[in-house]
Design an enzyme around this catalytic site. Structure first.
Site, PDB file in Angstrom:
ATOM      1  N   CYS A   2       0.825  -1.208   0.000  1.00  0.00           N
ATOM      2  CA  CYS A   2       0.000   0.000   0.000  1.00  0.00           C
ATOM      3  C   CYS A   2       0.865   1.266   0.000  1.00  0.00           C
ATOM      4  CB  CYS A   2      -0.859   0.022   1.245  1.00  0.00           C
ATOM      5  SG  CYS A   2      -1.740  -1.508   1.530  1.00  0.00           S
ATOM      6  N   ARG A  27       4.492   0.548  -6.249  1.00  0.00           N
ATOM      7  CA  ARG A  27       4.539  -0.319  -5.071  1.00  0.00           C
ATOM      8  C   ARG A  27       3.572  -1.488  -5.207  1.00  0.00           C
ATOM      9  NH1 ARG A  27       6.719   2.284  -0.349  1.00  0.00           N
ATOM     10  NH2 ARG A  27       5.449   0.951   0.923  1.00  0.00           N
ATOM     11  N   TRP A  75      -3.147  -2.580  -1.325  1.00  0.00           N
ATOM     12  CA  TRP A  75      -2.758  -3.915  -1.777  1.00  0.00           C
ATOM     13  C   TRP A  75      -3.399  -4.862  -0.775  1.00  0.00           C
ATOM     14  CZ3 TRP A  75       0.340  -8.092  -0.073  1.00  0.00           C
ATOM     15  CH2 TRP A  75       0.787  -8.958  -1.071  1.00  0.00           C
ATOM     16  N   ASN A 101      -1.293   1.765   6.103  1.00  0.00           N
ATOM     17  CA  ASN A 101      -0.405   0.727   5.558  1.00  0.00           C
ATOM     18  C   ASN A 101      -0.023  -0.180   6.706  1.00  0.00           C
ATOM     19  OD1 ASN A 101      -0.411   2.076   3.176  1.00  0.00           O
ATOM     20  ND2 ASN A 101       1.782   2.575   3.164  1.00  0.00           N
ATOM     21  N   GLY A 102       0.094  -1.475   6.438  1.00  0.00           N
ATOM     22  CA  GLY A 102       0.507  -2.404   7.497  1.00  0.00           C
ATOM     23  C   GLY A 102      -0.630  -3.340   7.852  1.00  0.00           C
ATOM     24  N   GLU A 481      18.386 -16.005 -10.007  1.00  0.00           N
ATOM     25  CA  GLU A 481      17.925 -14.647 -10.296  1.00  0.00           C
ATOM     26  C   GLU A 481      17.324 -14.567 -11.713  1.00  0.00           C
ATOM     27  OE1 GLU A 481      17.188 -12.300  -8.578  1.00  0.00           O
ATOM     28  OE2 GLU A 481      17.175 -10.510  -9.811  1.00  0.00           O
ATOM     29  N   LYS A 485      13.534 -13.381 -12.374  1.00  0.00           N
ATOM     30  CA  LYS A 485      13.271 -12.190 -13.198  1.00  0.00           C
ATOM     31  C   LYS A 485      12.266 -12.532 -14.290  1.00  0.00           C
ATOM     32  CE  LYS A 485      14.245  -9.738 -11.478  1.00  0.00           C
ATOM     33  NZ  LYS A 485      14.643  -9.216 -10.223  1.00  0.00           N
ATOM     34  N   GLU A 488       8.530 -13.648 -12.666  1.00  0.00           N
ATOM     35  CA  GLU A 488       7.723 -12.666 -11.938  1.00  0.00           C
ATOM     36  C   GLU A 488       7.070 -11.643 -12.867  1.00  0.00           C
ATOM     37  OE1 GLU A 488       9.850 -10.172  -9.152  1.00  0.00           O
ATOM     38  OE2 GLU A 488      11.626 -10.146 -10.418  1.00  0.00           O
ATOM     39  N   HIS A 504      18.277 -35.651 -10.903  1.00  0.00           N
ATOM     40  CA  HIS A 504      17.701 -36.316  -9.730  1.00  0.00           C
ATOM     41  C   HIS A 504      16.203 -36.077  -9.666  1.00  0.00           C
ATOM     42  CE1 HIS A 504      21.615 -37.521  -8.298  1.00  0.00           C
ATOM     43  NE2 HIS A 504      22.051 -36.301  -8.609  1.00  0.00           N
ATOM     44  N   LYS A 603       6.192  -3.753  -4.431  1.00  0.00           N
ATOM     45  CA  LYS A 603       7.603  -3.389  -4.408  1.00  0.00           C
ATOM     46  C   LYS A 603       8.221  -3.618  -3.045  1.00  0.00           C
ATOM     47  CE  LYS A 603      11.430  -1.756  -5.999  1.00  0.00           C
ATOM     48  NZ  LYS A 603      12.213  -2.765  -6.739  1.00  0.00           N
TER      49      LYS A 603
HETATM   50  C1  F6R Z   1      12.300  -9.489  -7.238  1.00  0.00           C
HETATM   51  C2  F6R Z   1      12.287  -8.585  -6.093  1.00  0.00           C
HETATM   52  C3  F6R Z   1      12.014  -9.174  -4.764  1.00  0.00           C
HETATM   53  C4  F6R Z   1      12.832  -8.442  -3.683  1.00  0.00           C
HETATM   54  C5  F6R Z   1      12.402  -8.947  -2.296  1.00  0.00           C
HETATM   55  C6  F6R Z   1      13.187  -8.286  -1.191  1.00  0.00           C
HETATM   56  O1  F6R Z   1      12.576  -8.806  -8.424  1.00  0.00           O
HETATM   57  O2  F6R Z   1      12.444  -7.405  -6.222  1.00  0.00           O
HETATM   58  O3  F6R Z   1      12.261 -10.539  -4.748  1.00  0.00           O
HETATM   59  O4  F6R Z   1      14.181  -8.662  -3.904  1.00  0.00           O
HETATM   60  O5  F6R Z   1      11.031  -8.717  -2.106  1.00  0.00           O
HETATM   61  O6  F6R Z   1      12.962  -6.912  -1.179  1.00  0.00           O
HETATM   62  P1  F6R Z   1      13.958  -5.921  -0.453  1.00  0.00           P
HETATM   63  O7  F6R Z   1      15.259  -5.985  -1.151  1.00  0.00           O
HETATM   64  O8  F6R Z   1      13.299  -4.589  -0.529  1.00  0.00           O
HETATM   65  O9  F6R Z   1      14.082  -6.417   0.970  1.00  0.00           O
END
Ligand code: F6R
Length: 608
Positions: A2, A27, A75, A101-102, A481, A485, A488, A504, A603
């Protein structure tokens, strides 16, 4: 997650709120709303879906007069995404409006208590409890009601609150969820994140845990949880507006991919002096570094993936055992920690709930902690014993790219510093590594120059069902990674495997034409990797290889090869990640996905 924005001043509030919410779109959210106070009544508008719907509903804010207001992007956690669950929430007489938020963890208990007292609820949210609880405690003094509410609610919250009986005042409160206030020429603002108010001001105050701010048109007063006045100093944000805008790129993600050479340079430069690694903010003497017997690297998602890379680097270079853990696991598994342990938490936002909780768990056990954090002044940055900032600048796209790259750099530098102090590498080796680090920004640029080649390849895979990424050692870390990428943002199922592990079980999923991306940047593992590639090729896989320039041997097994410039063996992830980011981006683009705001994602994950 949020987003919150609030404004009180000389301008009409609604357009400022909509503008701020616009900047918080990244976000992740599923509905949005604003409430504006014209001195007589508080009017609101809420809408499920994108901000555009709210804009249309309010004619760009024109329909809601008043110079004081709060806005929110939601959110969903408690209650489905809907108009009714969107914020702001009100008490019954609509004299108190709240955005939140929260998560209020004891909301059910409070809700039942309030229902017994005759309160009626109109939404399924935990937030509505706050509005009614404030009503319950309000006896004419808003500050007193806020303080009493704070003593009752458990969990995390950043709140923006309006009281109809008190025109000209906007309240802001926080606990474990970020919130800032800022002063501008025309008034004062609140926001859950800097970009929301950057257009209006760079002078901000960070509201700390269990603190309250009362904003008026030309002043801001701060209070502690007992309602006693406290003093705060403003901090000037160094980014400018353009850093938080798209600057002609189609997406923030692409812009941020392109910002990586600079982000890497900015993170490196202040820490290399006269060829030596100097990390002033580490706050550890050489003796203390020598005493460390074990390092934990704890993080979530991509930040965790940088930890997987760092394990190989730290262990190889500084000969210290490293355990890498997902923060959500670490915090509940009663890890073995003692005074010779160093806990490193890695986080772009500095607000990730699980990472923050892991940090607090370690601190409670008297373990030394270091945060590698991008957002200045964030909770992890403030609470860790020491903080090493990654200078990536604001990262807006949900999928991380430049923050990931700078996290890697910070971890390389730390490993080098530890190795230097503990004498596990020679000065000549350090010199070679420093030289290699300095070349990374230019090498990343070179890879970016060839983006069309990756785009063409990616276009062939927009209809793929499954994609696998394989690698060994450090290349396994980059496979994790690359896979994240892609999946997601493109919604294509993808998995990363340690190449030797595939047979395996998972190899049974390989069919005619399945794309397998093999990463092989570690010379001593080339042969093993090629065997693994042949294993999947004979079962029908189409093979993409990402490897070092000069390793033409790979062409015997691979169907398509992307070469990366040569660098030190510990730093190859910094280069191999670039084509993988571009691949994920272009597949998602080709599929028409909302690249910057993938579904279901946020985010900054400020809930468990
Ligand atoms: C993927 C991504 C997430 C963040 C994860 C941790 O592209 O961005 O997997 O890496 O949510 O977020 P932070 O780094 O803000 O703790």
């Amino acid at each position: 997650m949020c987003g919150i924005v609030g404004y009180i001043g000389k301008e009409q509030a609604a357009p400022v709120l909509l503008d701020g919410l616009d900047k918080l779109e990244y976000r992740g959210y599923d509905s949005a709303g604003i409430a504006v106070f014209d001195g007589e009544k508080i009017q609101s508008a809420k809408a499920r879906g994108r901000l555009k719907v709210l804009r249309e509903l309010t004619h760009g804010g024109e329909k809601l007069p008043g110079n004081c207001g709060i806005g929110h992007t939601r959110w969903a956690t408690h209650g489905i995404p809907s108009d009714k669950n969107a914020h702001p929430h009100f008490n019954e007489s609509e004299s108190i409006a709240v955005v939140h938020n929260g998560i209020i963890e004891n909301y059910l208990k409070l809700k039942n208590h309030l229902i017994e007292k005759g309160y009626k609820f109109t939404s399924d949210t935990d937030t509505e409890v706050v509005a009614h609880l404030l009503d319950y405690y309000y006896k004419g003094d808003p500050l007193e009601a806020v303080v009493r509410m704070m003593h009752r609610v458990e969990g995390s919250y950043a709140l923006g609150i309006l009281f109809r009986d008190h025109p000209g005042k906007l309240y802001a409160v926080r606990k474990d969820s970020p919130l800032i206030t800022g002063t501008s020429k025309t008034g004062n603002l609140i926001a859950s994140d800097v970009p929301a108010i950057l257009k209006y001001t760079r002078d901000v105050y960070f509201i700390q845990n269990e603190e309250i701010a009362c904003l008026e048109e030309d002043s801001i007063h701060f209070y502690n949880i007992d309602g006693e006045p406290i003093e705060k100093e403003a901090v000037t944000i160094q980014w400018d507006v353009s850093a938080a805008e798209k600057a002609g790129y189609e997406h923030f993600m692409l812009k941020e991919i392109y910002e990586q050479p600079k982000a890497v340079l900015d993170t490196l430069n202040p820490r290399i002096r006269d060829g030596k690694i100097e990390i002033d903010e580490l706050g550890m003497s050489d003796d203390e570094i020598k005493k460390i017997k074990k390092i934990y690297i704890v993080a979530c998602g991509s930040a965790y993936h940088t930890g997987v890379t760092a394990k190989y680097v730290f262990e190889g270079m500084a000969r210290i055992p490293v355990e890498v853990d997902l923060a959500s696991e670490f915090r509940y598994r009663d890890p073995i920690l003692d005074e010779d342990t160093l806990l490193i938490v890695v986080s772009q936002s500095g607000e990730t709930a699980d990472t923050l909780a892991a940090l607090r768990e370690a601190k409670a056990r008297n373990v030394r902690t270091l945060g590698i954090v991008n957002v200045v002044g964030s909770s992890i940055a403030r609470e860790a014993d020491n903080v090493m900032y990654t200078w990536a600048g604001p990262e807006i796209a949900v999928a991380t790219t430049k923050a990931y790259s700078t996290q890697l750099i910070a971890e390389y530098l730390l490993a080098m510093k530890f190795a230097q102090v503990r004498g596990t590498v020679t000065q000549q080796e350090i010199d070679e590594m420093v030289e290699a680090l300095k070349q990374l920004p230019g090498q990343i640029e070179l890879l970016l120059d060839h983006k069309e080649k990756i785009q063409r390849f990616a276009n062939r895979y927009i209809a793929a069902r499954d994609i696998f990424f394989i690698g060994r050692g450090i290349d396994y870390a980059i496979s994790l990674e690359g896979s994240l990428k892609l999946k997601e943002i493109s919604y294509i199922h993808s998995e990363a495997y340690a190449a030797g592990e595939l047979k395996h079980g998972t190899i049974s999923l390989i069919e005619e034409g399945t794309l397998v991306a093999a990463v092989l940047t570690q010379e001593d593992l080339y042969k093993k990797m090629i065997s693994n590639m042949v294993e999947v090729k004979t079962r029908g896989a189409f093979l993409l290889a990402v490897t070092n320039m000069g390793n033409t041997e790979v062409e015997k097994a691979a169907d398509y090869v992307i070469y990366i410039p040569k660098t030190h063996k510990y730093f190859t992830n910094s280069l191999a990640v670039i084509p993988l980011q571009l691949f994920g981006y272009y597949v998602a683009l080709g599929k028409g996905c909302d690249v910057d705001k993938p579904r279901n994602l946020a985010k900054s994950v400020t809930v468990e």
